[in-house]
Design an enzyme around this catalytic site. Structure first.
Site, PDB file in Angstrom:
ATOM      1  N   ILE A  14       0.827  -1.203   0.000  1.00 43.41           N
ATOM      2  CA  ILE A  14       0.000   0.000   0.000  1.00 43.41           C
ATOM      3  C   ILE A  14       0.862   1.255   0.000  1.00 43.41           C
ATOM      4  O   ILE A  14       0.568   2.224  -0.702  1.00 43.41           O
ATOM      5  CB  ILE A  14      -0.952  -0.018   1.210  1.00 43.41           C
ATOM      6  CG1 ILE A  14      -2.015  -1.114   1.035  1.00 43.41           C
ATOM      7  CG2 ILE A  14      -1.629   1.333   1.398  1.00 43.41           C
ATOM      8  CD1 ILE A  14      -2.908  -1.312   2.244  1.00 43.41           C
ATOM      9  N   TYR A 139      -3.423  -7.087  16.301  1.00 41.17           N
ATOM     10  CA  TYR A 139      -3.445  -6.217  15.124  1.00 41.17           C
ATOM     11  C   TYR A 139      -4.639  -5.268  15.187  1.00 41.17           C
ATOM     12  O   TYR A 139      -4.504  -4.052  14.967  1.00 41.17           O
ATOM     13  CB  TYR A 139      -3.510  -7.066  13.854  1.00 41.17           C
ATOM     14  CG  TYR A 139      -3.499  -6.272  12.574  1.00 41.17           C
ATOM     15  CD1 TYR A 139      -2.310  -5.784  12.041  1.00 41.17           C
ATOM     16  CD2 TYR A 139      -4.684  -6.024  11.879  1.00 41.17           C
ATOM     17  CE1 TYR A 139      -2.291  -5.071  10.859  1.00 41.17           C
ATOM     18  CE2 TYR A 139      -4.681  -5.304  10.693  1.00 41.17           C
ATOM     19  CZ  TYR A 139      -3.476  -4.828  10.185  1.00 41.17           C
ATOM     20  OH  TYR A 139      -3.471  -4.108   9.009  1.00 41.17           O
ATOM     21  N   GLY A 170     -10.146  -2.529   4.009  1.00 42.60           N
ATOM     22  CA  GLY A 170     -10.420  -3.929   4.252  1.00 42.60           C
ATOM     23  C   GLY A 170      -9.234  -4.751   3.773  1.00 42.60           C
ATOM     24  O   GLY A 170      -8.184  -4.203   3.405  1.00 42.60           O
TER      25      GLY A 170
END
Length: 230
Positions: A14, A139, A170
């Site tokens: 990302i 997490y 997501g």
């Protein structure tokens, strides 16, 4: 001269997608990662969980490239484990990377942003920080803490012209998800309205919106998640 954006985790996944999208959008992009980042103007190798390393890295960027107008914290660490199996070190590492990394980076760039009365901070959280997840308590807890930090910091610095927001994706198609990850299983994908994982470029466009057009966004959490959480 184009404004400078500092992206952590810019070497892959990302973070790399965000760095590329911002560069295409006219930003001068500096990357901070444990590994050299290829698609940036200035790459600094540093550990986001180490406040001294982050302070030195930000000083290097601001000396060699220019004042940091935008910070995107995308450096991450992911693991699945039952609560009974989470060791103290695993718990601390998750918090150090996600929450500590955000704190360290924000602490380093905020003095300049507040002085200039202009700046943007976007942190990559997770929809698990909103909804939780089976065998992902540490997490989810770290990402939930990131969201709380973002909302609190946003309220603190908004009057100084600094906008702080989060993007909570997501499950996303990056190397963080192993090939046998349950998030890649056809049975899970069938539960999503879009029937597929998010793509890194979709997360990157959401970040770009907050940096380029999100003037009135203060403490927002945008969650592109393929309909996993509605």
């Amino acid at each position: 001269m184009s404004p400078v954006a500092l992206v952590t985790g810019a070497a892959s996944g990302i973070g790399a997608a965000i760095a590329g999208a911002l560069a295409e959008g006219g930003w001068t992009v500096a990357g901070l990662d444990l590994h050299p980042a290829a698609a940036v103007s200035h790459s600094v190798v540093a550990d986001v969980s180490d406040s001294a390393q982050v302070a030195d890295a930000v000083a290097s960027v601001q000396r060699d490239v220019g004042p940091v107008e935008a910070l995107v914290t995308a450096a991450g660490h992911y693991a699945q484990s039952a609560v009974s199996d989470i060791t103290a070190e695993a718990w601390q590492r998750m918090l150090r990377v996600h929450l500590g990394g955000l704190r360290n980076c924000a602490h380093a760039v905020l003095p300049g942003m507040r002085q200039r009365r202009s700046g943007r901070i976007v942190s990559i959280a997770s929809e698990l920080g909103i909804a939780g997840g089976d065998s992902e308590a540490h997490y989810a807890a770290a990402k939930g803490a990131v969201i709380g930090f973002v909302r609190s910091l946003a309220a603190e610095v908004a009057a100084d012209g600094v906008r702080v927001n989060a993007v909570a994706p997501g499950p996303t198609d990056t190397p963080l998800l192993d090939a046998d990850s349950p998030w890649r299983a056809p049975e899970y994908l069938a539960t999503l309205p879009s029937r597929r994982l998010c793509r890194p470029d979709e997360i990157a466009r959401t970040v770009s919106f907050l940096l380029d057009e999100g003037d009135f966004c203060v403490g927002e959490v945008l969650s592109p998640n393929s309909g996993a959480v509605i």
